[in-house]
Design a protein around this motif. Structure first.
Motif, PDB file in Angstrom:
ATOM      1  N   GLN A 193      -3.157  -7.737   2.353  1.00 23.92           N
ATOM      2  CA  GLN A 193      -4.262  -7.472   2.071  1.00 23.92           C
ATOM      3  C   GLN A 193      -5.422  -7.912   3.250  1.00 23.92           C
ATOM      4  N   SER A 194      -5.261  -8.821   3.758  1.00 23.47           N
ATOM      5  CA  SER A 194      -6.151  -9.427   4.828  1.00 23.47           C
ATOM      6  C   SER A 194      -5.974  -8.497   6.020  1.00 23.47           C
ATOM      7  N   GLU A 195      -4.774  -8.076   6.360  1.00 23.64           N
ATOM      8  CA  GLU A 195      -4.627  -7.031   7.467  1.00 23.64           C
ATOM      9  C   GLU A 195      -5.107  -5.752   7.093  1.00 23.64           C
ATOM     10  N   ARG A 196      -4.882  -5.120   6.061  1.00 24.88           N
ATOM     11  CA  ARG A 196      -5.617  -4.018   5.473  1.00 24.88           C
ATOM     12  C   ARG A 196      -7.056  -4.103   5.748  1.00 24.88           C
ATOM     13  N   SER A 197      -7.680  -5.176   5.478  1.00 22.01           N
ATOM     14  CA  SER A 197      -9.312  -5.109   5.592  1.00 22.01           C
ATOM     15  C   SER A 197      -9.776  -5.101   6.913  1.00 22.01           C
ATOM     16  N   PRO A 225       0.867  -1.308   0.016  1.00 21.39           N
ATOM     17  CA  PRO A 225       0.120  -0.071  -0.035  1.00 21.39           C
ATOM     18  C   PRO A 225       0.760   1.345   0.140  1.00 21.39           C
ATOM     19  N   SER A 227      -1.302 -11.772   0.150  1.00 18.18           N
ATOM     20  CA  SER A 227      -2.847 -11.935   0.524  1.00 18.18           C
ATOM     21  C   SER A 227      -2.754 -11.599   2.142  1.00 18.18           C
ATOM     22  N   ASN A 228      -1.426 -11.956   2.747  1.00 13.89           N
ATOM     23  CA  ASN A 228      -1.553 -11.496   4.359  1.00 13.89           C
ATOM     24  C   ASN A 228      -1.614 -10.007   4.536  1.00 13.89           C
TER      25      ASN A 228
END
Length: 89
Positions: free
Chosen positions: A85-89, A47, A82-83
Motif C-alpha cells: 500500500q505504501s508503494e502504491r501511494s 491490487p 502495508s508495504n
C-alpha cells in the motif's frame, strides 16, 4: 498482462534439512505454515492486475506450535500488505 488462468499469488514453503534431519519434522512445519497461510491469506490483497511469488522459509531450530506459526504468518502478511500500500501511494 497475466493470463486468466494464472493465480495472483503463488507460494512455496521451505524448511531446512540441516535444522530438521527427519522428514516427518520438516513436513509437519510445512503443514503448519500452509494451514496458517490458507486461513489468513484473505488479509493479503494485491491490487487488480498484479501478481506475487512468496517463498516462506522456516529458520527456527525448535518445532513450533500452530499458534506461533499463525502469529508469525499474520504479522508477515500485514507487513507485506502495508508495504504494498505504501508503494502504491
Amino acid at each position: 498482462m497475466q493470463p486468466a488462468s494464472a493465480e495472483p499469488v503463488k507460494t512455496a514453503f521451505m524448511v531446512s534439512k540441516k535444522r530438521f534431519h527427519h522428514a516427518v519434522d520438516r513436513n509437519r512445519v510445512k503443514r503448519l505454515m500452509r494451514e496458517a497461510y490458507r486461513l489468513n491469506r484473505q488479509e493479503f490483497a494485491l491490487p487488480k492486475g498484479t501478481s506475487a511469488n512468496i517463498c516462506w522459509m522456516f529458520v527456527g531450530t525448535e518445532l513450533p506450535s500452530y499458534t506461533q506459526v499463525e502469529t508469525a504468518v499474520r504479522t508477515i502478511l500485514k507487513e507485506l500488505q502495508s508495504n504494498i500500500q505504501s508503494e502504491r501511494s
